[in-house]
Design a protein around this motif. Structure first.
Motif, PDB file in Angstrom:
ATOM      1  N   VAL A  11      12.474   3.840  -4.997  1.00 40.90           N
ATOM      2  CA  VAL A  11      11.118   4.291  -5.323  1.00 40.90           C
ATOM      3  C   VAL A  11      11.081   4.866  -6.736  1.00 40.90           C
ATOM      4  N   VAL A  12      12.044   5.726  -7.061  1.00 43.18           N
ATOM      5  CA  VAL A  12      12.094   6.327  -8.397  1.00 43.18           C
ATOM      6  C   VAL A  12      12.285   5.247  -9.458  1.00 43.18           C
ATOM      7  N   THR A  13      13.150   4.296  -9.190  1.00 36.28           N
ATOM      8  CA  THR A  13      13.405   3.229 -10.152  1.00 36.28           C
ATOM      9  C   THR A  13      12.155   2.403 -10.422  1.00 36.28           C
ATOM     10  N   PHE A  14      11.446   2.036  -9.369  1.00 38.67           N
ATOM     11  CA  PHE A  14      10.230   1.246  -9.557  1.00 38.67           C
ATOM     12  C   PHE A  14       9.145   2.054 -10.276  1.00 38.67           C
ATOM     13  N   VAL A  15       9.080   3.347 -10.007  1.00 36.42           N
ATOM     14  CA  VAL A  15       8.115   4.201 -10.717  1.00 36.42           C
ATOM     15  C   VAL A  15       8.469   4.258 -12.202  1.00 36.42           C
ATOM     16  N   VAL A  16       9.754   4.466 -12.511  1.00 38.70           N
ATOM     17  CA  VAL A  16      10.184   4.518 -13.914  1.00 38.70           C
ATOM     18  C   VAL A  16       9.925   3.181 -14.600  1.00 38.70           C
ATOM     19  N   ALA A  17      10.242   2.084 -13.934  1.00 37.97           N
ATOM     20  CA  ALA A  17      10.002   0.762 -14.519  1.00 37.97           C
ATOM     21  C   ALA A  17       8.512   0.554 -14.774  1.00 37.97           C
ATOM     22  N   GLY A  18       7.675   0.966 -13.852  1.00 43.69           N
ATOM     23  CA  GLY A  18       6.238   0.858 -14.046  1.00 43.69           C
ATOM     24  C   GLY A  18       5.749   1.747 -15.179  1.00 43.69           C
TER      25      GLY A  18
END
Length: 126
Positions: A11-18
């Motif tokens: 979840v954190v990774t996808f938020v950072v990527a977004g």
């Protein structure tokens, strides 16, 4: 299960990527990492890949985000190969288990590979 343990990281990774797509202007990505960047993009891709810690669940969303913002294929390839061969996230484990000589030999043998693959991608797939 492993999925439950990895879910917060995903979840954190996808938020950072977004957030990367929103915070970093697409024009900046195209200038520094896009087709017109050439070998400069490959160099930045290699360095970026080497600096991203963690496994594919961390690096690939970031790579996809950068690619979606306009990074060239050569930059993306250099990023993936830099992450896989030079990743600094592995160094603490290697140091603890294998020692400095191992790290020095491994890094000296693989150092040029991301640059070479990026350059070949530029040459073959322009």
């Amino acid at each position: 299960t492993m999925l439950v343990r990895l879910m917060p990281l995903l979840v954190v990774t996808f938020v950072v990527a977004g957030m990367l797509e929103v915070v970093v202007p697409a024009e900046m990505v195209k200038t520094w990492l896009g087709d017109e960047a050439g070998m400069t993009g490959v160099i930045f891709g290699t360095i970026g890949g080497a600096l991203i810690p963690g496994g594919p669940y961390v690096s690939f969303p970031i790579i996809a985000s950068i690619s979606g913002a306009g990074a060239s294929l050569a930059t993306a390839v250099a990023f993936v190969v830099g992450w896989a061969t030079l990743g600094i996230g592995m160094i603490p484990f290697e140091l603890a288990l294998m020692g400095t000589r191992y790290i020095a030999v491994r890094l000296s043998l693989v150092f040029a590979i991301p640059f070479i693959t990026g350059a070949l991608t530029l040459l073959l797939f322009g």
